[in-house]
Design an enzyme around this catalytic site. Sequence first.
Site, PDB file in Angstrom:
ATOM      1  N   ASP A  45       2.096  -6.339  32.232  1.00  0.00           N
ATOM      2  CA  ASP A  45       1.492  -6.989  31.015  1.00  0.00           C
ATOM      3  C   ASP A  45       1.275  -8.731  31.262  1.00  0.00           C
ATOM      4  O   ASP A  45       0.506  -9.309  30.796  1.00  0.00           O
ATOM      5  CB  ASP A  45       2.568  -6.886  29.791  1.00  0.00           C
ATOM      6  CG  ASP A  45       2.575  -5.510  29.233  1.00  0.00           C
ATOM      7  OD1 ASP A  45       1.522  -4.731  29.620  1.00  0.00           O
ATOM      8  OD2 ASP A  45       3.438  -4.972  28.493  1.00  0.00           O
ATOM      9  N   GLY A  46       2.338  -9.242  32.079  1.00  0.00           N
ATOM     10  CA  GLY A  46       2.158 -10.485  32.359  1.00  0.00           C
ATOM     11  C   GLY A  46       0.815 -10.731  33.091  1.00  0.00           C
ATOM     12  O   GLY A  46       0.258 -11.972  32.831  1.00  0.00           O
ATOM     13  N   GLU A 123       1.853 -14.220  21.306  1.00  0.00           N
ATOM     14  CA  GLU A 123       2.808 -15.045  20.201  1.00  0.00           C
ATOM     15  C   GLU A 123       2.327 -16.471  20.666  1.00  0.00           C
ATOM     16  O   GLU A 123       2.015 -16.867  21.883  1.00  0.00           O
ATOM     17  CB  GLU A 123       3.872 -14.539  20.331  1.00  0.00           C
ATOM     18  CG  GLU A 123       5.031 -15.105  21.420  1.00  0.00           C
ATOM     19  CD  GLU A 123       4.912 -14.188  22.679  1.00  0.00           C
ATOM     20  OE1 GLU A 123       4.670 -14.812  23.888  1.00  0.00           O
ATOM     21  OE2 GLU A 123       5.195 -12.992  22.416  1.00  0.00           O
ATOM     22  N   ARG A 148      15.420 -24.075   8.754  1.00  0.00           N
ATOM     23  CA  ARG A 148      16.215 -24.862   9.818  1.00  0.00           C
ATOM     24  C   ARG A 148      16.881 -24.057  10.703  1.00  0.00           C
ATOM     25  O   ARG A 148      17.494 -22.744  10.428  1.00  0.00           O
ATOM     26  CB  ARG A 148      17.625 -25.286   9.131  1.00  0.00           C
ATOM     27  CG  ARG A 148      17.167 -26.651   8.079  1.00  0.00           C
ATOM     28  CD  ARG A 148      18.267 -27.085   7.309  1.00  0.00           C
ATOM     29  NE  ARG A 148      18.032 -28.349   6.664  1.00  0.00           N
ATOM     30  CZ  ARG A 148      17.519 -28.534   5.517  1.00  0.00           C
ATOM     31  NH1 ARG A 148      17.001 -27.174   4.888  1.00  0.00           N
ATOM     32  NH2 ARG A 148      17.110 -29.620   4.861  1.00  0.00           N
ATOM     33  N   THR A 161       5.595  -6.170  20.145  1.00  0.00           N
ATOM     34  CA  THR A 161       6.678  -5.632  20.899  1.00  0.00           C
ATOM     35  C   THR A 161       7.385  -6.433  22.190  1.00  0.00           C
ATOM     36  O   THR A 161       7.937  -6.260  22.924  1.00  0.00           O
ATOM     37  CB  THR A 161       6.158  -4.440  21.845  1.00  0.00           C
ATOM     38  OG1 THR A 161       4.751  -4.612  22.384  1.00  0.00           O
ATOM     39  CG2 THR A 161       5.833  -3.336  20.710  1.00  0.00           C
ATOM     40  N   ALA A 162       6.688  -7.833  21.967  1.00  0.00           N
ATOM     41  CA  ALA A 162       7.232  -8.610  23.174  1.00  0.00           C
ATOM     42  C   ALA A 162       8.194  -9.510  22.486  1.00  0.00           C
ATOM     43  O   ALA A 162       9.424  -9.258  22.177  1.00  0.00           O
ATOM     44  CB  ALA A 162       5.782  -9.664  23.560  1.00  0.00           C
ATOM     45  N   LYS A 165       9.959  -9.004  19.040  1.00  0.00           N
ATOM     46  CA  LYS A 165      10.916  -8.133  18.815  1.00  0.00           C
ATOM     47  C   LYS A 165      12.326  -8.451  19.320  1.00  0.00           C
ATOM     48  O   LYS A 165      13.302  -8.029  18.460  1.00  0.00           O
ATOM     49  CB  LYS A 165      10.660  -6.740  19.798  1.00  0.00           C
ATOM     50  CG  LYS A 165      11.578  -5.535  19.374  1.00  0.00           C
ATOM     51  CD  LYS A 165      11.032  -4.277  20.228  1.00  0.00           C
ATOM     52  CE  LYS A 165      12.083  -3.190  20.028  1.00  0.00           C
ATOM     53  NZ  LYS A 165      13.475  -3.688  20.337  1.00  0.00           N
ATOM     54  N   ALA A 185      17.158 -17.869  15.144  1.00  0.00           N
ATOM     55  CA  ALA A 185      18.618 -18.435  14.984  1.00  0.00           C
ATOM     56  C   ALA A 185      18.352 -19.383  13.887  1.00  0.00           C
ATOM     57  O   ALA A 185      18.587 -20.685  13.894  1.00  0.00           O
ATOM     58  CB  ALA A 185      19.006 -19.103  16.354  1.00  0.00           C
TER      59      ALA A 185
END
Length: 267
Positions: A45-46, A123, A148, A161-162, A165, A185
Amino acid sequence: MKVTIFANESEKSTAVASELHTKLLAAGFEIDDAHPDIVLSVGGDGTLLSAFHHYSHMVDQVRFVGVHTGHLGFYTDWRDYEIDQLITGLLEDNGQSVTYPLLAVDITYADNQMADHYLALNESTLKKLGSTMVADVYIQDELFERFRGDGLCVSTPTGSTAYNKSVGGAVIHPRLDALQMAEIASINNRVFRTLGSPVIVAPYETITIRPQQKSHFVFTADQLDTQPRPIEEIRYSIANRRIAFAQHRHNRFWKRVGTSFIGLDEQ
């Protein structure tokens, strides 16, 4: 038909690319790296992401085919031992394709207001270096929340899916025209609140992120990392161009998900 081969530098991929090159010429195909009709990506994929960005200036004029030489990938339809079947498929090709949405990214910098435009297949992320990122998030130019946390990830369905996910985003079928924003986060307590869930927006909607600090941020678009710069805003939307895959085998999305993440046997 004009084709080109875009391979990574691994020993296996190099060998497969060499075999593919020889057999394509023997079958009567023209090798054209500058103006191909089909881009054959050899690797994972890369590698296909790199091939996409190499030909992004003409993405609406080419179709992609992925040849898998490593771990299972979502963009690779053929295995390294299926070169003969792949060439047969190309000889029988009738021009059909399946297309998926791309992410359009427009970024304005706070230091000189210069704007950049990027196209992403998977993304784009925005993160703060060394401290909490505070940013207002707008959907269709209406304030949605003040975020934040470590950062935000906006992904396409194919990119769901990358990295999306891995930060708790939902898996979306790539035939849907939608964008997804997932939090990285986030801080949620009795003082600071965010939705705390992935957000999936309609194809006509935009997502705009406006950082509150006039400091340096790390921005990514697929494999592209930019030098940290103060950012005024980033606007995300579905691009008016799409990526096309030659429709020889490009289907069975949920089977790929099961094989990759649940461990179902590949049939």
